[in-house]
Design a protein around this motif. Structure first.
Motif, PDB file in Angstrom:
ATOM      1  N   UNK A   1      -6.654   6.107   0.694  1.00 29.20           N
ATOM      2  CA  UNK A   1      -6.060   7.484   0.647  1.00 29.20           C
ATOM      3  C   UNK A   1      -5.424   7.900   2.035  1.00 29.20           C
ATOM      4  N   UNK A   2      -6.292   7.291   2.982  1.00 23.53           N
ATOM      5  CA  UNK A   2      -5.846   7.721   4.542  1.00 23.53           C
ATOM      6  C   UNK A   2      -4.377   7.382   4.818  1.00 23.53           C
ATOM      7  N   UNK A   3      -3.634   8.918   5.067  1.00 24.18           N
ATOM      8  CA  UNK A   3      -2.172   8.522   5.251  1.00 24.18           C
ATOM      9  C   UNK A   3      -2.202   8.076   6.841  1.00 24.18           C
ATOM     10  N   UNK A   4      -0.976   7.729   6.927  1.00 22.01           N
ATOM     11  CA  UNK A   4      -0.414   7.087   8.324  1.00 22.01           C
ATOM     12  C   UNK A   4      -0.399   7.970   9.423  1.00 22.01           C
ATOM     13  N   UNK A   5      -0.080   9.320   9.137  1.00 23.60           N
ATOM     14  CA  UNK A   5      -0.346  10.313   9.972  1.00 23.60           C
ATOM     15  C   UNK A   5      -1.357  10.961  10.663  1.00 23.60           C
ATOM     16  N   UNK A   6      -2.523  10.191   9.802  1.00 24.13           N
ATOM     17  CA  UNK A   6      -3.983  10.953  10.216  1.00 24.13           C
ATOM     18  C   UNK A   6      -4.109  12.360   9.921  1.00 24.13           C
TER      19      UNK A   6
ATOM     20  N   UNK B   1      -6.764  -3.946   1.364  1.00 23.92           N
ATOM     21  CA  UNK B   1      -6.563  -3.504   0.005  1.00 23.92           C
ATOM     22  C   UNK B   1      -4.975  -4.169  -0.302  1.00 23.92           C
ATOM     23  N   UNK B   2      -4.896  -4.430  -1.542  1.00 17.44           N
ATOM     24  CA  UNK B   2      -3.436  -5.060  -1.722  1.00 17.44           C
ATOM     25  C   UNK B   2      -2.393  -4.129  -1.337  1.00 17.44           C
ATOM     26  N   UNK B   3      -1.606  -4.955  -0.647  1.00 15.89           N
ATOM     27  CA  UNK B   3      -0.373  -4.191  -0.048  1.00 15.89           C
ATOM     28  C   UNK B   3       0.508  -3.162  -0.849  1.00 15.89           C
ATOM     29  N   UNK B   4       0.477  -3.316  -2.165  1.00 17.01           N
ATOM     30  CA  UNK B   4       1.109  -2.337  -3.033  1.00 17.01           C
ATOM     31  C   UNK B   4       0.442  -0.686  -3.180  1.00 17.01           C
ATOM     32  N   UNK B   5      -0.686  -0.829  -2.770  1.00 18.39           N
ATOM     33  CA  UNK B   5      -1.345   0.544  -2.825  1.00 18.39           C
ATOM     34  C   UNK B   5      -0.927   1.483  -1.856  1.00 18.39           C
ATOM     35  N   UNK B   6       0.058   0.930  -0.694  1.00 16.44           N
ATOM     36  CA  UNK B   6       0.621   2.030   0.016  1.00 16.44           C
ATOM     37  C   UNK B   6       1.420   3.045  -0.708  1.00 16.44           C
ATOM     38  N   UNK B   7       1.764   2.603  -1.873  1.00 15.81           N
ATOM     39  CA  UNK B   7       2.524   3.855  -2.874  1.00 15.81           C
ATOM     40  C   UNK B   7       1.604   4.354  -3.799  1.00 15.81           C
TER      41      UNK B   7
ATOM     42  N   UNK C   1       0.785   3.319  -7.324  1.00 12.37           N
ATOM     43  CA  UNK C   1       0.104   1.828  -7.465  1.00 12.37           C
ATOM     44  C   UNK C   1      -1.373   1.944  -6.919  1.00 12.37           C
ATOM     45  N   UNK C   2      -1.528   2.892  -5.959  1.00 14.37           N
ATOM     46  CA  UNK C   2      -3.016   3.266  -5.451  1.00 14.37           C
ATOM     47  C   UNK C   2      -4.134   3.732  -6.675  1.00 14.37           C
ATOM     48  N   UNK C   3      -3.332   4.587  -7.239  1.00 12.87           N
ATOM     49  CA  UNK C   3      -4.245   5.185  -8.343  1.00 12.87           C
ATOM     50  C   UNK C   3      -4.394   4.096  -9.488  1.00 12.87           C
ATOM     51  N   UNK C   4      -3.367   3.549  -9.648  1.00 10.09           N
ATOM     52  CA  UNK C   4      -3.979   2.440 -11.001  1.00 10.09           C
ATOM     53  C   UNK C   4      -4.765   1.399 -10.365  1.00 10.09           C
ATOM     54  N   UNK C   5      -4.698   0.891  -8.998  1.00  9.06           N
ATOM     55  CA  UNK C   5      -5.710  -0.045  -8.523  1.00  9.06           C
ATOM     56  C   UNK C   5      -6.835   0.552  -8.513  1.00  9.06           C
ATOM     57  N   UNK C   6      -7.175   1.864  -8.032  1.00  6.02           N
ATOM     58  CA  UNK C   6      -8.496   2.594  -8.035  1.00  6.02           C
ATOM     59  C   UNK C   6      -9.269   2.404  -9.449  1.00  6.02           C
TER      60      UNK C   6
END
Length: 381
Positions: A15-20, A68-74, A77-82
């Protein structure tokens, strides 16, 4: 798990965003301190976005860092993978505890779960969130309180609100104050200040600083109105620089449109991490008139840069600022009066700068990490 030893913990850092931003500062600070707290034999695994794997690998040489899978950047998709992939991963790495650092967690993790709930403002300040965001996070918080073995919060105010509003079990909540990276946030050199001024095009102009997301809860429109009233009649009015993410507060544009033409307001967006000490430490005042926070990391970072802070006494903010900051209300007229008084009183600004710097030393990521490790040990037991 050997009695008395820390459990093997999988930390979900996806869940860490790119902008920190806020959650990024928290996860980075916590993970960076963990090896110092537990020692080189820490039983730690971290799953992260692919762009963060190298960073965490350097930070945690003794930990297992998994991409993590590449798709979890969205986010969807991250919430589903969680809910599906994360429990499988916890099983694969032999996790005895799974730590979810941003409100949400798997419903069936296969091992005890600890969750960080950063604030209760989705309940205390509902008008400052759109309906979908408010509904989602309210549900996530209720789920965390029901499903997690331990809930970690960054302030006593947040703990108390969860107990008052949601009848949370106080014996399952641990308060772990955030820390501040004192190497990254420090009183800046003249060169650091000059570099930021040049980058922003400020020249020799004084300025008031705001750093944070442009969300309605941050009260940026009233800060703009209060600043304009406070400095409008001055011969050499200080600028207002609003830095940070764009957010979703449409009222900001309306407030900006009303600023008199002779005043200078800058909105540079995200600043480089390395520029933050020069930005905060070069300001006359760091202003943060929020309606309420779960912790208030921006004011702590400003204090660590020896900057006088003007904020509100709402929720957790007095826990962080104590007597080392100046307080105002959320009302633009009161912000104007209190900001003007602070701008006119150099001695008070210097006293607050010193007091804030000294107080900021009390907040360390090592102390936060110790509370997390204790919570994980209790969860595993």
């Amino acid at each position: 798990m050997t009695p008395g030893s820390p459990p093997r913990v999988l930390v979900d850092a996806t869940s860490v965003p790119a902008d920190r931003g806020g959650v990024g500062r928290y996860v980075d600070g916590l993970l960076g301190a963990l090896t110092k707290v537990i020692g080189s034999g820490v039983e730690l695994a971290v799953v992260a976005l692919r762009t963060d794997v190298e960073r965490y690998g350097r930070m945690l040489p003794a930990a297992e860092v998994i991409a993590a899978p590449a798709a979890v950047t969205h986010r969807p998709a991250r919430l589903a993978w969680e809910q599906t992939g994360l429990p499988l991963l916890a099983q694969q790495v032999g996790a005895e505890v799974l730590h979810s650092p941003f409100y949400t967690c798997p419903l069936r993790a296969g091992c005890p779960v600890t969750v960080t709930v950063h604030d209760a403002t989705f309940f205390t300040e509902p008008e400052h969130y759109d309906k979908s965001r408010r509904t989602f996070f309210r549900s996530a918080i209720k789920t965390a309180l029901r499903r997690a073995e331990r809930v970690i919060v960054p302030s006593k105010a947040t703990r108390d609100e969860l107990i008052r509003l949601l009848d949370a079990d106080p014996t399952r909540i641990d308060v772990a104050y955030h820390g501040v990276d004192h190497a990254a946030f420090h009183p800046p050199t003249d060169e650091e200040k000059a570099r930021v001024r040049a980058r922003l095009g400020l020249g020799g102009s004084d300025y008031v600083a705001f750093l944070g997301a442009k969300e309605p809860r941050k009260n940026v429109p009233n800060l703009i109105r209060g600043w304009a009233e406070a400095v409008g009649d001055r011969t050499d009015p200080p600028a207002l620089v609003i830095a940070g993410g764009q957010g979703h507060d449409d009222d900001i544009d309306r407030a900006v449109a009303d600023v008199p033409a002779h005043l200078r307001l800058l909105r540079p967006g995200y600043l480089r991490y390395a520029d933050l000490p020069g930005f905060l430490g070069g300001a006359l005042v760091a202003a943060y008139p929020s309606y309420g926070e779960g912790f208030g990391l921006p004011i702590l970072e400003a204090m660590a840069c020896a900057t006088p802070v003007l904020t509100t006494p709402r929720l957790s903010l007095p826990e962080v600022g104590g007597d080392a900051v100046a307080y105002t209300s959320e009302d633009p007229a009161q912000i104007a009066a209190d900001l003007a008084a602070l701008l006119d009183d150099e001695a008070r600004r210097l006293a607050l700068a010193k007091a804030g710097f000294d107080r900021a030393k009390e907040f360390t990521w090592e102390s936060s990490a110790e509370v997390h490790v204790a919570a994980w040990s209790r969860a595993a037991a």
